[in-house]
Design an enzyme around this catalytic site. Structure first.
Site, mmCIF file in Angstrom:
data_model
loop_
_atom_site.group_PDB
_atom_site.id
_atom_site.type_symbol
_atom_site.label_atom_id
_atom_site.label_comp_id
_atom_site.label_asym_id
_atom_site.label_seq_id
_atom_site.Cartn_x
_atom_site.Cartn_y
_atom_site.Cartn_z
ATOM 1 C CG ASP A 16 -2.115 0.914 1.048
ATOM 2 O OD1 ASP A 16 -2.358 1.389 -0.070
ATOM 3 O OD2 ASP A 16 -2.804 1.182 2.058
ATOM 4 C CG ASN A 64 -7.734 -2.153 -5.427
ATOM 5 O OD1 ASN A 64 -6.869 -3.012 -5.193
ATOM 6 N ND2 ASN A 64 -7.964 -1.154 -4.582
HETATM 7 C C1 IPE Z 1 -5.477 -2.653 -0.231
HETATM 8 O O1 IPE Z 1 -5.110 -1.355 -0.472
HETATM 9 C C2 IPE Z 1 -5.545 -3.436 -1.519
HETATM 10 C C3 IPE Z 1 -4.259 -3.793 -2.098
HETATM 11 C C4 IPE Z 1 -3.110 -3.577 -1.546
HETATM 12 C C5 IPE Z 1 -4.333 -4.457 -3.371
HETATM 13 P P1 IPE Z 1 -6.199 -0.208 -0.733
HETATM 14 O O2 IPE Z 1 -5.446 1.048 -0.896
HETATM 15 O O3 IPE Z 1 -7.097 -0.614 -1.833
HETATM 16 O O4 IPE Z 1 -7.023 -0.247 0.632
HETATM 17 P P2 IPE Z 1 -7.896 0.884 1.345
HETATM 18 O O5 IPE Z 1 -8.896 1.375 0.345
HETATM 19 O O6 IPE Z 1 -6.970 1.964 1.789
HETATM 20 O O7 IPE Z 1 -8.527 0.191 2.526
HETATM 21 C C1 IPE Z 2 -1.330 0.050 -3.316
HETATM 22 O O1 IPE Z 2 -1.097 1.411 -3.426
HETATM 23 C C2 IPE Z 2 -1.488 -0.653 -4.651
HETATM 24 C C3 IPE Z 2 -2.874 -1.066 -4.958
HETATM 25 C C4 IPE Z 2 -3.901 -0.988 -4.167
HETATM 26 C C5 IPE Z 2 -3.103 -1.594 -6.281
HETATM 27 P P1 IPE Z 2 -2.295 2.446 -3.578
HETATM 28 O O2 IPE Z 2 -2.608 2.613 -5.008
HETATM 29 O O3 IPE Z 2 -3.447 2.032 -2.720
HETATM 30 O O4 IPE Z 2 -1.627 3.763 -3.006
HETATM 31 P P2 IPE Z 2 -2.288 4.811 -2.026
HETATM 32 O O5 IPE Z 2 -2.796 4.060 -0.832
HETATM 33 O O6 IPE Z 2 -3.383 5.491 -2.781
HETATM 34 O O7 IPE Z 2 -1.176 5.747 -1.657
HETATM 35 MG MG MG Z 3 -4.014 2.405 -0.824
#
Ligand code: IPE
Ligand code: IPE
Ligand code: MG
Length: 230
Positions: A16, A64
């Site tokens: 994340d 996502n």
């Molecule tokens: C969790 O991250 C999903 C993945 C790492 C694929 P998100 O960024 O989607 O989670 P939330 O929305 O902050 O809970």
């Molecule tokens: C995690 O990074 C990757 C996926 C969920 C695919 P994010 O895309 O959630 O990055 P932030 O949380 O918005 O910084």
């Molecule tokens: Mg995220």
């Protein structure tokens, strides 16, 4: 005296903070995802070197899909590229490769790239690299129970363990959530019953071998009781 590190069997990572990492650098979110792939490679190599037997990564959740289409397209392109290029190297390194999640919603060419590496790695005996794609813990539990029901099997813990996407793997000893967040976001709900949680403030693209050693060091100091007494 050198400290004793307890090497876990299975570490699961909720990757994340890719977007925030990029934003801080005034770069587009997809650049963060690209650097996230580099971090994944470093973490797999470090875990292999340290003797971890199984690693799981949350790469795309069932939630996502609600992101803007251009980000989804960039993520899907990266997943295909990773399967076509990096994973071929994993096959040659004797790594076992698995995926978890409802893969059928992915584009056909992505799915066939994944199937290709998964089958090329059949017979490999090294570290298990398990990637969650269109993965959601609730979805997985419902699919597993549905499979058992369709086969007329009893829904009990043992049968559920054989029907979930990680069948044959160990439950994660550690679940790592990074980027300062402290939630599962629908990750490994079934498997996390007795996992140790480690929270890291770093964004995922900054992960390296030292981060992994720090995580294992923290785990080594934990006392696990599994409901019993020590
Ligand atoms: C969790 O991250 C999903 C993945 C790492 C694929 P998100 O960024 O989607 O989670 P939330 O929305 O902050 O809970
Ligand atoms: C995690 O990074 C990757 C996926 C969920 C695919 P994010 O895309 O959630 O990055 P932030 O949380 O918005 O910084
Ligand atoms: Mg995220």
């Amino acid at each position: 005296m050198a400290e004793e590190l307890k090497i876990p069997t299975h570490i699961a990572f909720i990757m994340d903070g890719n977007g925030r990492w990029a934003k801080r650098r005034l770069m587009p979110r997809k650049y963060g995802h690209k650097m996230g792939v580099e971090a994944l490679k470093r973490v797999v190599a470090a875990c292999d070197e340290l003797g971890v037997k199984e690693v799981s990564f949350y790469a795309l959740s069932t939630e996502n899909w609600s992101r803007p289409q251009d980000e989804i397209d960039a993520l899907l392109a990266m997943i295909k590229k990773f399967a076509d290029e990096e994973m071929q190297d994993y096959v040659n390194k004797n790594y076992r490769i698995r995926f978890m999640g409802e893969l059928h919603r992915l584009p056909k060419e992505t799915m066939s790239a994944l199937e290709k590496v998964e089958s090329a790695a059949k017979g490999n005996t090294g570290i298990v690299v398990n990637i969650g794609l269109n993965y959601g813990g609730r979805d997985e539990i419902v699919r597993a129970a549905g499979k058992l029901a369709a086969a007329g099997k009893e829904i009990n813990i043992e049968n559920m363990n054989s029907a979930i996407d990680t069948a044959g793997m160990h439950d994660p000893d550690i679940i790592v959530r990074c980027a300062g967040e402290k939630r599962l976001s629908n990750f490994m709900l079934w498997q996390s019953a007795y996992s140790e949680f480690v929270f890291i403030d770093d964004f995922w693209p900054d992960f390296d071998k030292d981060t992994v050693i720090g995580i294992i060091r923290e785990f080594s100091g934990r006392e696990r009781r599994f409901g019993g007494l020590k």
